[in-house]
Design an enzyme around this catalytic site. Structure first.
Site, PDB file in Angstrom:
ATOM      1  CB  VAL A  60      -1.012  -0.125   1.146  1.00 31.61           C
ATOM      2  CG1 VAL A  60      -2.095  -1.041   1.232  1.00 31.61           C
ATOM      3  CG2 VAL A  60      -0.120  -0.084   2.521  1.00 31.61           C
ATOM      4  CG  ASN A  87      -8.247  -4.493   7.045  1.00 29.95           C
ATOM      5  OD1 ASN A  87      -8.454  -4.053   8.156  1.00 29.95           O
ATOM      6  ND2 ASN A  87      -7.480  -5.414   6.726  1.00 29.95           N
ATOM      7  CE1 TYR A 153      -1.926   0.766  15.051  1.00 25.92           C
ATOM      8  CE2 TYR A 153      -3.295   1.728  16.841  1.00 25.92           C
ATOM      9  CZ  TYR A 153      -2.986   0.860  15.642  1.00 25.92           C
ATOM     10  OH  TYR A 153      -4.035  -0.219  15.192  1.00 25.92           O
ATOM     11  CE  LYS A 157      -4.837   2.194  12.501  1.00 26.09           C
ATOM     12  NZ  LYS A 157      -5.254   1.507  11.270  1.00 26.09           N
TER      13      LYS A 157
END
Length: 271
Positions: A60, A87, A153, A157
């Site tokens: 990706v 995902n 992280y 997100k």
């Protein structure tokens, strides 16, 4: 054009992606699996009916691979891509000062930049399939409020959350729905990993020691199904995620205090 609907799922070789593939296959959809793990995609495909899925090797982080995978899937599914499930993702925990540059760059490149590349590349296909097409991003409860010991992280997100909210506005005139799912701790093979290179403690141990629940991956897959067919922008999954969502909105001082307590216990990333 096909009479059935189709979904391309990144990270389709394992974990959440595999469960989502099985759920949409049961719903009669043609499923595209995209992953760097070809063996994993073959294992997922073996769980699906023959002739109802295709596999597409994809890193990706590479825009050219995105273009190729989407074109190949468009051909394989009969000329219409109804949903992209953005995902693919990787976990990363640990204090910022303990993380390597390589770990930081890899996490941001996969979890955020890869999602952006995917959305951009999928746009013309989703517009062609609309109205009613959908981009669904895997966000996380970590995108609801920052947590100590998982700074990068959380940043990745929260970026996915912002992307979802922005594209929900941008793409509405084109009839493309944009939504995300926000799991907390999901019992997948990722939890067997350590949180970062400087630790040898599995993430699963940290979650268990903190007394938090694991959400079954099947619940996540069902939430994907509802997200694609519903009208909610954000979809928290599991008790922990719902509590964080409520506290972040109505009790920010409480969640700040609890987050410091969790950080001191050594808890690592969620979602």
């Amino acid at each position: 054009m096909t009479d059935y609907k189709s979904i391309l799922i990144t990270g389709g070789g394992s974990g959440i992606g595999r469960a989502v593939a099985q759920r949409f296959s049961r719903g009669g959809w043609f499923v595209g699996l995209a992953d760097i793990d070809e063996a994993g995609m073959a294992e997922t495909g073996a769980l699906l009916p023959d002739g109802t899925w295709s596999a597409h090797k994809l890193d990706v982080r590479d825009p050219e691979q995105w273009e190729r995978a989407l074109k190949d899937f468009h051909d394989a599914c009969g000329g219409r891509i109804d949903v992209l499930a953005n995902n693919a993702g990787v976990p990363l925990g640990g204090r910022l000062v303990d993380l390597t540059t390589e770990e930081i760059d890899r996490t941001l490149d996969i979890n955020l930049t890869g999602v952006i590349y995917g959305a951009r590349a999928a746009y013309p296909y989703l517009k062609e399939a609309g109205p009613g097409s959908c981009l669904v991003n895997t966000c996380s409860a970590a995108g609801l409020y920052g947590q100590g010991g998982m700074t990068i992280y959380c940043a990745s997100k929260m970026g996915v959350r912002a992307l979802t909210e922005s594209l929900d506005i941008e793409w509405a005139p084109d009839g493309i729905r944009v939504t995300d799912v926000m799991p907390s701790y999901i019992d997948t093979p990722l939890l067997a990993q350590s949180s970062h290179a400087g630790s040898n403690k599995p993430i699963r141990d940290s979650v268990s020691n903190a007394g938090l629940e694991f959400t079954p991956v099947e619940d996540v897959a069902e939430t994907f199904w509802r997200a694609v067919h519903g009208d909610k922008l954000h979809n928290p999954i599991g008790k922990t995620a719902r509590k964080i969502a409520t506290a972040a909105r109505w009790m920010p001082s409480y969640i700040r205090r609890k987050s410091r307590e969790l950080a001191s216990s050594g808890l690592k990333p969620m979602g």
